[in-house]
Design an enzyme around this catalytic site. Sequence first.
Site, PDB file in Angstrom:
ATOM      1  N   HIS A  79      38.268  38.356  44.672  1.00  0.00           N
ATOM      2  CA  HIS A  79      38.879  39.668  45.174  1.00  0.00           C
ATOM      3  C   HIS A  79      37.711  40.445  45.541  1.00  0.00           C
ATOM      4  O   HIS A  79      37.727  41.535  46.236  1.00  0.00           O
ATOM      5  CB  HIS A  79      39.791  40.414  44.137  1.00  0.00           C
ATOM      6  CG  HIS A  79      38.949  41.004  42.965  1.00  0.00           C
ATOM      7  ND1 HIS A  79      38.928  40.684  41.504  1.00  0.00           N
ATOM      8  CD2 HIS A  79      38.306  42.300  43.106  1.00  0.00           C
ATOM      9  CE1 HIS A  79      38.311  41.470  41.000  1.00  0.00           C
ATOM     10  NE2 HIS A  79      37.787  42.471  41.743  1.00  0.00           N
ATOM     11  N   ASP A 200      39.988  33.744  39.813  1.00  0.00           N
ATOM     12  CA  ASP A 200      39.410  34.701  40.656  1.00  0.00           C
ATOM     13  C   ASP A 200      37.749  34.531  41.093  1.00  0.00           C
ATOM     14  O   ASP A 200      36.937  35.245  40.248  1.00  0.00           O
ATOM     15  CB  ASP A 200      39.572  36.002  40.028  1.00  0.00           C
ATOM     16  CG  ASP A 200      39.394  37.307  41.006  1.00  0.00           C
ATOM     17  OD1 ASP A 200      38.688  37.258  42.134  1.00  0.00           O
ATOM     18  OD2 ASP A 200      39.783  38.142  40.755  1.00  0.00           O
ATOM     19  N   SER A 615      33.448  43.931  38.205  1.00  0.00           N
ATOM     20  CA  SER A 615      34.102  42.643  38.581  1.00  0.00           C
ATOM     21  C   SER A 615      33.003  41.642  39.215  1.00  0.00           C
ATOM     22  O   SER A 615      32.027  42.213  39.967  1.00  0.00           O
ATOM     23  CB  SER A 615      35.076  42.682  39.811  1.00  0.00           C
ATOM     24  OG  SER A 615      36.518  43.206  38.826  1.00  0.00           O
TER      25      SER A 615
HETATM   26  N1  ARG Z   1      42.563  44.636  38.816  1.00  0.00           N
HETATM   27  C1  ARG Z   1      41.089  44.266  39.049  1.00  0.00           C
HETATM   28  C2  ARG Z   1      40.000  45.389  39.456  1.00  0.00           C
HETATM   29  O1  ARG Z   1      40.371  46.543  39.258  1.00  0.00           O
HETATM   30  C3  ARG Z   1      41.499  43.225  40.131  1.00  0.00           C
HETATM   31  C4  ARG Z   1      42.096  43.781  41.292  1.00  0.00           C
HETATM   32  C5  ARG Z   1      42.169  42.670  42.444  1.00  0.00           C
HETATM   33  N2  ARG Z   1      43.508  41.778  42.491  1.00  0.00           N
HETATM   34  C6  ARG Z   1      44.776  42.419  42.827  1.00  0.00           C
HETATM   35  N3  ARG Z   1      45.668  41.475  42.594  1.00  0.00           N
HETATM   36  N4  ARG Z   1      44.744  43.534  43.364  1.00  0.00           N
HETATM   37  O2  ARG Z   1      39.643  45.441  40.411  1.00  0.00           O
HETATM   38  N1  ASP Z   2      38.871  44.606  38.397  1.00  0.00           N
HETATM   39  C1  ASP Z   2      37.852  45.531  38.388  1.00  0.00           C
HETATM   40  C2  ASP Z   2      36.755  45.661  39.525  1.00  0.00           C
HETATM   41  O1  ASP Z   2      36.918  45.105  40.444  1.00  0.00           O
HETATM   42  C3  ASP Z   2      37.273  45.517  36.946  1.00  0.00           C
HETATM   43  C4  ASP Z   2      37.741  46.626  36.008  1.00  0.00           C
HETATM   44  O2  ASP Z   2      38.214  47.531  36.384  1.00  0.00           O
HETATM   45  O3  ASP Z   2      37.832  46.121  34.969  1.00  0.00           O
HETATM   46  O4  ASP Z   2      35.394  45.895  39.285  1.00  0.00           O
END
Ligand code: ARG
Ligand code: ASP
Length: 679
Positions: A79, A200, A615
Amino acid sequence: MLCALACITLTTATADEGMWLPNRIKERIKEMRKMGFKLKADDIYSDNKASLKDAVVQFGGGCTGEFISSEGLLLTNHHCGYGSIQMLSSVEHDYLTDGYWAKSRAEELHVPGLTVSLLVKMEDVTDRLAAGETAKGIMEKETEGNGYTAEIKPIYYGNQQMLYVYRTYRDVRLVGTPPSSIGKFGGDTDNWVWPRHTGDFSIFRVYANAENEPADYSENNVPYRPARHFEVSTKGIDEGDFTMIYGFPGNTQEYVTADAVDYVAKMANPMKIALRTIRLDIISEAQAKDVATRIAYAAKHANIANAWKKWQGESLGLERLGTAEKKRAYEAEFAAWAADKPQYANLLDSMHAAYSEVIPHYFERELFNESIMGMEFFNYAYWLHLGQMRGEKLTADKQAEAREKYLTDHNVAIDRAISRRMLAEYVARMPKENLPAQLAEALAKHGSAEAVVDNIFDNTLLFTEYPLTKEKIAADPMVQFVGWFADALLKNRDYAYRNLSNVPAIEKWYRTYMKALREFDNERAFYPDANFTLRVAYGTVTGYENADGEYHTHLTTIDGIIAKDNPNIYDYDIPQSLRDTYKSKDYGRWAITQNGKKSVPVCFLASNHTSGGNSGSPVLNGKGELIGINFDRTWRSTMSDIEFDPTICRNISVDIRYVLFVIDRIGGAGYLIEEMDVK
Ligand code: ARG
Ligand code: ASP
C-alpha cells in the site's frame, strides 16, 4: 511519584508504550534487554559508525522502508508502493492486477518522482539555539556543499528542538510486487482487522552515482550500497518474543488534556464519520452497478474508507478506556499540586479558555475539509477560479493538464450526488452567520442546498466543453461557487495545524504544561509525540483478548487465506497460482507445522506502539534481524494515537517468511532472495 490515584492508571510506563528517540535509546536499553533484545544502544543509533538506522528509510511522502541487501534492495508495503505501481501500469501492463517481477537489473522500472530519505544524523539543538545560533544558520552549516537537507522540529510542544539531516535518493526503481489479490488481499473489508491475511509488501531498489551519492535517474547509476542492511530471519516467532519497530510514525497526541480528547471523540470524529459515510454509500452504490466505476473509484474509496474506519475504532476505544474522564482526574490532581506554584497555578484554566476560543474555528475548518473539499470538482474549479483571478492565461494545454490532474476517474453523477449532500451537511452544521454571503443568497434564491448544487451542475460547462474561453470561465456557475469560499479558505489557513492542540493559541500553553508535567509526574518516562521522524518502538509478539472469552492468537497462516478465498468476492479472490500451491503443499523451505499441519505463516501481531507512517517499518527480533514488515493496527488499537492500552493495542505485520514464500513460489523470483542474508 507525586501524583497518586489517576497517575497509576494513566501513566505507569508500560513496557510496550512509547515511540522513542533513537539517539537517546540508551535510556531504554536496560528494559529492552530484559525483554530479550541482544544488541547495544549504539547498534541501534550511532553518529560515528554504521548502525541499524542506516538500514531504515523514509519512503515516499509518508511511509517507511528498509534495506535488505548490500545492493540497495528495499522493502516496504504494497500500500506504500501502490501509487508507484499504479503509475507504471497501463492496460497492457497492469502490475496492480498481475504483479511484477524484474528478471534482471535492466528490468527494474524507474519511478519518476519517487524518493527515499536516509537519516544522516539527529541532534538536540535546544542549547545551540538558546546560545544564539539561528535555526537557519544551523541548517545551512549542516547542508553546505553536501547536498543534504535539514529540518529542525520541535518536540514536547517546543520545549526541545531537534535537528534532522537527511540524504535523499532520487533514483528509485520498482523491482517486484505481488498482484493486488495478495498485496491488498482482504481490501477494505479486512483493513484495520485481525485476523489478517494480507501480503502487504513491495520491493524497490535505490540507485546512486558511482560515488554512492544521490543522483537524478540515469542508466549509468548503480545500486546504492547502504552502510547497513537487515539480515532476514526465517527462524520464526513465538508468543512472548521481543520485537522492535524502527520507522517514521506520523502523528500522536498522548499528552493532551480532556478538552482535546472530547473534541476528537465527541465533535470531530462523529462529524467526519457521518460525512464520509454519506460519500462512501454513494460511491459504493455506483460501484456495485458498474464495473468501470468500481475500478475508477477503487483508490478514492480506499482512501476515504481508511480514516473513516480508523476514526470509528478510535472513538470507541477512547470511550471504552474512559480516556477523557481519566484525564480529568489527572488534571484535578495536577491542579491541586500546582495551586501553590504561581507559574503553574492557572495553567489549566488558561488552556481550557484557549480551547473554548479555538474549537469553533478549528471545527469549521475540519467541516469545510470534509464537506466542501469532499466535492470532487472543487479543486479543478478552484484552479480555474484562481487562474482567472490572477489574470493568468489558461491555455488549452494548461486546462488539459489540470483536468487530467483533478478529474481523472471522475463521474459527474457521483460528484453531483455527493456535492448535494455535502453542501446540505455544511449548511446544517455551520453557524448561519458564518456562511459565505453569496452562499446565503443562493440558498435564499434556490430554496435548499441541494437546489443550489443542482443549479450549478445543470449550468456548468466544466464537464462538457473544453477548452473554455476566459469569458466562459468567469461566467461559469461552478467557478463562481468555489469563489464564494475564498474568504473561508483564507480563514481556515489560520487553523491549518496538525491537531487542534497545535494551534498556536493553545500550543503556547502546552509548552509550559509539558514542563510542569515532568515535575509533577516525575517518575513517568515521557516520549515525544510522533512527528514523522525516526523512532524506536519495542514490545513482544502477542495475541490479545478481543472479547470476553475470545482470544485472538498471534499468527495467521495460508490456511486462513484459503478459508476466505472466494472468486465472487473481489477482496477475497486470490490468484490461481496460490490455490495451486496450496493444493500441492509445495511450500519449499517456507513450510511450517501449525496445529499438526503443513502450512505457511502469513501475518502476526505484536504489542509495539505504532502510528500512521509506520507502514513499511522493519519489525526486528532481539538480534536486530528482520522478521516482518509492519503495515497496520487492529481496529480496537487505533486510539493509541491518544491513549495506548497495552492489553488491547496491537500492530499487524506481514511475516517475512510469507514475503519470501510469495517472491519464491508465486513470483518465481527466487534470485532476489539470493542477494539477501537469509538465516
Ligand atoms: N490501515 C492501514 C493504514 O492506515 C492500511 C491501509 C491500506 N489498505 C487499505 N485497504 N486501504 O494505512
Ligand atoms: N497503516 C498505517 C500506515 O500506513 C499504519 C498504522 O496506522 O498503524 O502507516
